[in-house]
Write an enzyme that holds these catalytic residues in place. Structure first.
Site, short mmCIF file in Angstrom:
data_model
loop_
_atom_site.label_atom_id
_atom_site.label_comp_id
_atom_site.label_asym_id
_atom_site.label_seq_id
_atom_site.Cartn_x
_atom_site.Cartn_y
_atom_site.Cartn_z
N CYS A 1 -11.34 -28.03 10.28
CA CYS A 1 -10.29 -27.06 9.93
C CYS A 1 -8.92 -27.74 10.04
CB CYS A 1 -10.36 -25.86 10.87
SG CYS A 1 -9.03 -24.67 10.56
N CYS B 1 -6.52 -25.96 15.46
CA CYS B 1 -7.64 -26.89 15.57
C CYS B 1 -7.21 -28.31 15.93
CB CYS B 1 -8.50 -26.82 14.30
SG CYS B 1 -9.42 -25.26 14.25
N GLN C 1 -11.80 6.81 -5.19
CA GLN C 1 -12.32 7.43 -3.97
C GLN C 1 -13.69 8.03 -4.28
OE1 GLN C 1 -11.11 7.28 -0.97
NE2 GLN C 1 -9.14 6.31 -1.41
N ASP D 1 -8.02 -7.12 1.45
CA ASP D 1 -7.03 -7.25 2.52
C ASP D 1 -7.70 -6.75 3.78
OD1 ASP D 1 -6.70 -4.26 1.75
OD2 ASP D 1 -5.67 -4.45 3.65
N ASP E 1 0.86 -1.17 0.00
CA ASP E 1 0.00 0.00 0.00
C ASP E 1 0.90 1.23 0.00
OD1 ASP E 1 -2.20 1.56 -0.10
OD2 ASP E 1 -2.88 1.16 1.95
N SER E 2 0.35 2.31 -0.54
CA SER E 2 1.15 3.48 -0.89
C SER E 2 1.44 4.44 0.24
CB SER E 2 0.40 4.25 -1.97
OG SER E 2 -0.86 4.66 -1.44
N GLY E 3 0.69 4.32 1.34
CA GLY E 3 0.77 5.32 2.40
C GLY E 3 -0.45 6.23 2.41
N GLY E 4 -1.30 6.11 1.39
CA GLY E 4 -2.51 6.94 1.33
C GLY E 4 -3.44 6.70 2.51
N PHE E 5 -3.55 5.45 2.95
CA PHE E 5 -4.43 5.15 4.08
C PHE E 5 -3.95 5.86 5.35
CE2 PHE E 5 -5.95 2.54 7.66
CZ PHE E 5 -7.31 2.59 7.40
N CYS F 1 -6.00 -26.36 10.38
CA CYS F 1 -4.94 -25.51 10.95
C CYS F 1 -4.39 -26.10 12.25
CB CYS F 1 -5.42 -24.08 11.13
SG CYS F 1 -6.18 -23.73 12.73
N HIS G 1 -5.60 -19.69 12.89
CA HIS G 1 -6.94 -20.22 12.57
C HIS G 1 -7.74 -19.22 11.74
CE1 HIS G 1 -10.81 -22.11 12.74
NE2 HIS G 1 -11.29 -20.91 13.06
N GLY H 1 -11.13 4.07 0.54
CA GLY H 1 -11.89 5.04 1.31
C GLY H 1 -13.19 4.51 1.88
N ASP I 1 -2.98 7.96 -2.66
CA ASP I 1 -4.27 8.65 -2.69
C ASP I 1 -4.51 9.39 -1.39
OD1 ASP I 1 -4.44 6.34 -1.19
OD2 ASP I 1 -6.48 5.84 -1.82
#
Ligand SMILES: [Zn+2]
Length: 335
Positions: A271, A276, A156, A233, A60-64, A273, A301, A183, A114
């Site tokens: 499951c 479990c 956005q 994500d 991710d670009s840093g916009g968040f 994992c 899990h 956004g 963004d």
């Protein structure tokens, strides 16, 4: 995509992440630029060698962080100046700088820089941030040099249907290889998010991956898929896992609950994992005793749960039975 903001999916080594079925992992340009620095990651062989993850990585670009660290960020047309939470030093991110950092880090999928704002917000602030994001997307496209990286633009537009459509059309004109819807999941109701997907996704080419950023709960993933989203994500599986909340087909379980004290059942019977292999009673004990294995196993899990859910969704789509699949899951989660 499991989130590994700082170059690690919290608590899990890459082999365990791979065991969950994850194909792509996420890292964050802003956080890695602050520490250890993009040049240091490059000197250590780039993100793949740095993390030991041979599969695809998305940064991710840093916009968040313009949203999540708004109290530390000053925005101008040129870019954003952050005050580092580590040492107070200032870090300037512009579209060009974000791309340069992401090229040094060496991910396979990179995001346009963004301007994400909190919702609800004033219409003026949303409009301004949206058009700034379009302008910055064009600057990112011009700045991108690496041909082995796929640059995705981010739509956005807050909760404004017209603005979302307009933003999507402008970005599609620039001909990116992939598109994200950003956004959202920043304070609005889920129904409002679904409404935004219904107006935005049809504007995006079906030949490109369409990625809903930072979402979400299992039901949000299925509702997103129903509206044409391909990628997600979210920190929920790991963050909730660290806090003793685990996802199951019968809804979430809070492991600290006394009901599980002598519960011999695994979290989920089928499951595969590592968590479990143990009883709910044992996992509860780990959390009550503050043992580090508790958050590790619960995260494992939850990531496995999300990956299995997505794998089942892919199968249902291939069998043309996705709507039935979604409705059945929603019914069971609602209990
Ligand atoms: Zn499990």
């Amino acid at each position: 995509m499991p989130v590994g903001t700082l170059g690690t999916v919290k608590g899990l080594d890459v082999s365990r992440v791979e065991d969950t079925g994850a194909q792509v992992v996420l890292a964050n340009a802003y956080h890695l630029a602050l520490r250890p620095g993009a040049k240091t990651v490059a000197a250590l062989g780039g993100l793949h060698a740095f993390m030991g993850w041979s599969g695809p990585i998305l940064t991710d670009s840093g916009g968040f962080q313009v949203f999540s660290l708004a109290h530390r960020a000053q925005v101008s047309e040129q870019g954003v100046t952050f005050c580092s939470p580590i040492d107070g030093a200032s870090l300037q991110l512009t579209p060009e700088r974000s791309i340069a950092i992401q090229e040094d880090l060496g991910a396979d999928l990179v995001m346009a820089f963004d301007h994400v704002v909190a919702l609800p917000n004033s219409p003026e602030a949303v409009v301004e941030a949206t058009w700034r994001s379009v302008d910055w997307a064009e600057r990112c496209r011009k700045a991108a040099r690496r041909e082995d990286q796929m640059l995705l633009a981010i739509v956005q537009g807050g909760l404004d249907e017209q603005l979302r459509r307009h933003c999507a059309r402008e970005l599609v004109k620039m001909d990116f290889l992939g598109y994200a819807v950003g956004g959202l999941s920043v304070g609005e109701e889920p129904t409002e998010m679904y409404r935004m997907l219904e107006v935005t996704v049809p504007e995006l080419p079906t030949s490109s991956p369409r990625y809903l950023m930072g979402v979400g709960r299992p039901q949000d993933l299925l509702e997103g898929i129903a509206r044409g989203i391909d990628m997600f994500d979210c920190v929920m599986p790991t963050r909730n896992g660290r806090n003793a909340l685990v996802f199951t087909d019968n809804g979430p379980l809070r492991l600290r609950n006394a009901a599980y004290e002598q519960d011999t059942r695994p979290l989920e019977a089928d499951c595969p994992c590592l968590a479990c292999r143990h009883s709910r009673g044992y996992l509860r004990h780990l959390f009550k005793a503050k043992e580090m294995l508790g958050p590790i196993l619960a995260s494992l899990h939850n990531l496995t749960y999300y990956q299995r859910l997505m794998a089942e969704a892919r199968t249902a789509i291939a069998q043309d039975s996705f709507t039935d699949f979604r409705d059945e899951k929603l019914r069971r989660w609602a209990g």
